[in-house]
Scaffold this motif. Structure first.
Motif, PDB file in Angstrom:
ATOM      1  N   UNK A 204      20.296   2.718 -13.242  1.00 24.61           N
ATOM      2  CA  UNK A 204      19.086   1.947 -13.532  1.00 24.61           C
ATOM      3  C   UNK A 204      19.475   0.773 -14.417  1.00 24.61           C
ATOM      4  N   UNK A 205      18.820  -0.350 -14.203  1.00 22.79           N
ATOM      5  CA  UNK A 205      19.029  -1.539 -15.018  1.00 22.79           C
ATOM      6  C   UNK A 205      17.735  -1.871 -15.752  1.00 22.79           C
ATOM      7  N   UNK A 206      17.860  -2.195 -17.022  1.00 22.60           N
ATOM      8  CA  UNK A 206      16.726  -2.634 -17.825  1.00 22.60           C
ATOM      9  C   UNK A 206      17.081  -4.011 -18.367  1.00 22.60           C
ATOM     10  N   UNK A 207      16.398  -5.028 -17.858  1.00 19.39           N
ATOM     11  CA  UNK A 207      16.669  -6.396 -18.293  1.00 19.39           C
ATOM     12  C   UNK A 207      15.649  -6.811 -19.345  1.00 19.39           C
ATOM     13  N   UNK A 208      16.169  -7.330 -20.469  1.00 22.70           N
ATOM     14  CA  UNK A 208      15.294  -7.722 -21.561  1.00 22.70           C
ATOM     15  C   UNK A 208      15.208  -9.219 -21.747  1.00 22.70           C
ATOM     16  N   UNK A 226      23.453  -6.047  -5.797  1.00 29.94           N
ATOM     17  CA  UNK A 226      24.805  -5.569  -5.490  1.00 29.94           C
ATOM     18  C   UNK A 226      24.944  -4.089  -5.815  1.00 29.94           C
ATOM     19  N   UNK A 227      24.371  -3.661  -6.928  1.00 30.58           N
ATOM     20  CA  UNK A 227      24.454  -2.251  -7.312  1.00 30.58           C
ATOM     21  C   UNK A 227      23.431  -1.392  -6.570  1.00 30.58           C
ATOM     22  N   UNK A 228      22.443  -2.022  -5.979  1.00 24.62           N
ATOM     23  CA  UNK A 228      21.311  -1.314  -5.366  1.00 24.62           C
ATOM     24  C   UNK A 228      20.691  -0.356  -6.388  1.00 24.62           C
ATOM     25  N   UNK A 229      20.428  -0.931  -7.552  1.00 23.62           N
ATOM     26  CA  UNK A 229      19.941  -0.140  -8.679  1.00 23.62           C
ATOM     27  C   UNK A 229      18.464  -0.404  -8.913  1.00 23.62           C
ATOM     28  N   UNK A 230      17.764   0.613  -9.397  1.00 26.85           N
ATOM     29  CA  UNK A 230      16.383   0.427  -9.825  1.00 26.85           C
ATOM     30  C   UNK A 230      16.360  -0.444 -11.074  1.00 26.85           C
ATOM     31  N   UNK A 231      15.341  -1.294 -11.180  1.00 24.20           N
ATOM     32  CA  UNK A 231      15.195  -2.182 -12.325  1.00 24.20           C
ATOM     33  C   UNK A 231      13.873  -1.879 -13.014  1.00 24.20           C
ATOM     34  N   UNK A 232      13.924  -1.776 -14.338  1.00 21.56           N
ATOM     35  CA  UNK A 232      12.714  -1.556 -15.125  1.00 21.56           C
ATOM     36  C   UNK A 232      12.553  -2.682 -16.140  1.00 21.56           C
ATOM     37  N   UNK A 233      11.317  -2.974 -16.470  1.00 22.77           N
ATOM     38  CA  UNK A 233      11.034  -3.954 -17.514  1.00 22.77           C
ATOM     39  C   UNK A 233      11.194  -3.306 -18.881  1.00 22.77           C
ATOM     40  N   UNK A 234      11.875  -3.985 -19.792  1.00 17.82           N
ATOM     41  CA  UNK A 234      12.025  -3.465 -21.147  1.00 17.82           C
ATOM     42  C   UNK A 234      10.664  -3.348 -21.821  1.00 17.82           C
ATOM     43  N   UNK A 235      10.503  -2.404 -22.732  1.00 22.69           N
ATOM     44  CA  UNK A 235       9.208  -2.235 -23.393  1.00 22.69           C
ATOM     45  C   UNK A 235       8.791  -3.471 -24.181  1.00 22.69           C
ATOM     46  N   UNK A 236       7.505  -3.785 -24.130  1.00 22.91           N
ATOM     47  CA  UNK A 236       6.910  -4.838 -24.937  1.00 22.91           C
ATOM     48  C   UNK A 236       7.650  -6.162 -24.773  1.00 22.91           C
ATOM     49  N   UNK A 244       8.994  -9.526 -10.772  1.00 22.15           N
ATOM     50  CA  UNK A 244       8.242  -8.271 -10.808  1.00 22.15           C
ATOM     51  C   UNK A 244       7.621  -7.912  -9.461  1.00 22.15           C
ATOM     52  N   UNK A 245       7.874  -8.725  -8.443  1.00 26.18           N
ATOM     53  CA  UNK A 245       7.480  -8.354  -7.083  1.00 26.18           C
ATOM     54  C   UNK A 245       8.682  -7.978  -6.224  1.00 26.18           C
ATOM     55  N   UNK A 246       9.844  -7.845  -6.829  1.00 26.80           N
ATOM     56  CA  UNK A 246      11.076  -7.514  -6.099  1.00 26.80           C
ATOM     57  C   UNK A 246      11.045  -6.041  -5.674  1.00 26.80           C
ATOM     58  N   UNK A 247      11.568  -5.701  -4.484  1.00 28.70           N
ATOM     59  CA  UNK A 247      11.551  -4.303  -4.036  1.00 28.70           C
ATOM     60  C   UNK A 247      12.276  -3.338  -4.974  1.00 28.70           C
ATOM     61  N   UNK A 248      13.257  -3.824  -5.738  1.00 26.87           N
ATOM     62  CA  UNK A 248      13.991  -2.947  -6.653  1.00 26.87           C
ATOM     63  C   UNK A 248      13.285  -2.751  -7.990  1.00 26.87           C
ATOM     64  N   UNK A 249      12.222  -3.509  -8.225  1.00 27.79           N
ATOM     65  CA  UNK A 249      11.544  -3.412  -9.516  1.00 27.79           C
ATOM     66  C   UNK A 249      10.672  -2.172  -9.564  1.00 27.79           C
ATOM     67  N   UNK A 250      10.904  -1.360 -10.582  1.00 27.09           N
ATOM     68  CA  UNK A 250      10.184  -0.096 -10.706  1.00 27.09           C
ATOM     69  C   UNK A 250       9.086  -0.100 -11.743  1.00 27.09           C
ATOM     70  N   UNK A 251       8.800  -1.271 -12.326  1.00 28.79           N
ATOM     71  CA  UNK A 251       7.724  -1.351 -13.306  1.00 28.79           C
ATOM     72  C   UNK A 251       8.237  -1.234 -14.726  1.00 28.79           C
TER      73      UNK A 251
END
Length: 536
Positions: A204-208, A226-236, A244-251
């Motif tokens: 999982x990737x968390x981009x801040x 490239x990693x085919x990894x789930x992406x999450x938004x960092x808190x706050x 945030x509309x990308x298929x890999x974005x998990x919220x």
């Protein structure tokens, strides 16, 4: 006859050289010797209260990509500014904040409007705080302030300058320097991080915010794909760093220890890039990480790295680290693609009265220009904003980095001013709660005076809705002061020179928003809404 060279004239020459020709301020008596005969090639942006001054300069610097110069009044004005100075500090915004000190002859006697213990007042929310020992040191103090503000991790600095220093004779200052704004990660440690990512079964990737601030948006997308990894938004988040509309974005991850730990279940490795680990609020106990889950952190801020409760950290510019990781990690196309974030987007069969926040955001999603910027300070409805108005472009979402309210209204002004200076035409949409709007409502004066293309949509739910949500979570019934009856926001906005309207229906909102896009000035649209329970 040539004008005599003084500390003031030499300092203004240095400011020109450094590109610091826009001054955000609210003048006071001890600042007038600096501001007298204000140069025609400088721009003075007046805000009517110092908290608004800082927030405008903060957003301006973020969008313009260079430090902003701020001038506020002595200890009283600086005290007003400190609340939003906290946001600039957490957001790594390079600001040079100055204020006047009383005349040196009077300072030993603790005179009226003296800046008592001047360098202590803004701490710990500045990187460097200084009052020159001699008038001759003022230009060099500005040079160091510029370097301190820009060098990683960037952030605000503070100078206190006695008012009589500006007229002292000074022949010149020639020691202008340049500084680095990026730091490279340790190559060996970065390779080790890449090996762990490549070997992960379900990363999982968390981009801040540091990613978007450093121009790493496109690299973040490429790395996730490239990693085919789930992406999450960092808190706050105060800046979005991934579409945030990308298929890999998990919220979004959530806010509490328990929520974040539960959200990361099933991932054997989490890479947090350009963010804290994590911005927790409120306290809900749980496991910091699920059993068997590792964590890697890449940040340009050593304090952020040291404060992490779990995981292994690597110091370095996140944007540069992402570029290097793209060549180091192995292709992850064999991994099973993660499930995209569910977007139910359910609306009632018939409109509500008052409207619900999803109805407001659904309407805005139909009329918002694709390149519009969102500045959000409707804290109880941010989940609904993400659902209906996802951020899809770099540099198009801004929020406070500190959690204090009163930043968003003036920040929208700063974004619009920086766009105008860059020659960029785009609508700035301020999504503001009725409670938040009151903290810096005087910022509307600056917006109107500069005829800025800002559309404020104020959701009028007659309460501090976010605090009522916290009251439920924290089991604290009976807290006073959470209701806000009797606010006539549109009338106040008109008093500051804005076009302002009250709307009741989605049709009215759509019509007025479209009209605001072509108004050529600032518009405030007030929408009565039902309170929204925040997702904590």
């Amino acid at each position: 006859m040539a004008e005599r060279s003084t500390v003031r004239s030499v300092t203004y020459d240095l400011l020109r050289t450094l590109g610091l020709t826009t001054v955000f301020g609210n003048p006071g008596s001890t600042e007038q010797p600096f501001l007298q005969d204000f140069p025609e090639d400088f721009t003075y942006v007046l805000a009517l209260q110092e908290a608004s001054v800082i927030a405008m300069a903060d957003a301006f610097a973020q969008v313009a990509g260079r430090p902003a110069l701020v001038n506020v009044h002595s200890s009283a004005g600086l005290g007003n500014a400190v609340g939003n100075l906290v946001a600039a500090y957490h957001g790594n915004t390079p600001l040079i904040v100055t204020s006047g000190q009383q005349h040196r002859e009077l300072v030993p006697g603790d005179p009226y409007l003296a800046n008592r213990d001047a360098v202590e007042l803004p701490r710990p929310w500045v990187k460097w705080s200084y009052e020159p020992a001699r008038a001759e040191d003022v230009p060099e103090a500005f040079m160091r302030a510029y370097a301190e503000a820009l060098q990683p991790p960037a952030g605000p600095v503070y100078l206190s300058i006695p008012m009589d220093d500006w007229k002292r004779p000074l022949s010149g200052f020639t020691r202008v320097r340049t500084v680095s704004t990026r730091t490279a990660p340790d190559p060996r440690r970065l390779r080790a991080f890449a090996e762990r990512l490549s070997a992960s079964r379900r990363p999982a990737l968390v981009f801040g915010p540091e990613v978007d601030r450093g121009g790493g948006w496109d690299g973040a997308v490429a790395l996730a794909e490239k990693l085919r990894a789930a992406v999450y938004g960092a808190p706050l988040l105060d800046r979005a760093s991934f579409p945030e509309d990308h298929p890999l974005f998990g919220g979004p991850l959530g806010l509490s220890v328990r929520t974040i730990g539960d959200r990361l279940a099933g991932h054997d490795l989490v890479a947090v890039i350009g963010a804290e680990v994590f911005r927790y609020y409120p306290y809900v106990p749980g496991d910091y990480l699920p059993a068997g889950t590792g964590l890697l952190q890449i940040t340009g801020n050593p304090r952020v790295a040291a404060a992490a409760r779990v995981g292994d950290s690597l110091l370095g510019d996140p944007g540069l680290a992402i570029e290097l990781l793209l060549d180091l990690v192995e292709d992850g196309s064999a991994r099973t693609a993660p499930d995209p974030m569910p977007r139910p987007r359910v609306l009632p069969p018939a409109p509500n009265s008052p409207l619900t926040p999803p109805e407001v955001y659904a309407t805005l999603s139909r009329v918002r220009p694709a390149d519009a910027v969102i500045v959000n300070e409707s804290t109880s409805t941010m989940a609904q904003q993400l659902e209906w108005l996802p951020t899809t472009r770099s540099g198009s979402f801004f929020a406070t980095a500190s959690g204090g309210i009163g930043w968003g209204t003036p920040a929208a002004v700063g974004v619009a001013l920086a766009d105008r200076e860059r020659g960029v035409r785009r609508t700035v949409v301020g999504l503001i709660g009725d409670g938040s709007f009151q903290y810096s409502v005087q910022a509307l004066y600056t917006a109107a005076r500069h005829e800025l293309p800002v559309v404020y949509v104020v959701m009028r739910n007659h309460e501090y809705s976010i605090l009522k949500s916290f009251a439920v979570l924290e089991e604290t019934p009976g807290v006073p002061g959470l209701d806000l009856p009797g606010l006539d926001i549109a009338s106040v906005a008109r008093g500051f020179g804005c076009h302002a309207v009250d709307v009741e229906t989605t049709e009215d909102l759509e019509r007025e928003f479209k009209a605001a896009l072509d108004a050529g000035t600032t518009t405030v649209i007030v929408v009565p809404t039902q309170p929204q329970k925040a997702m904590l």
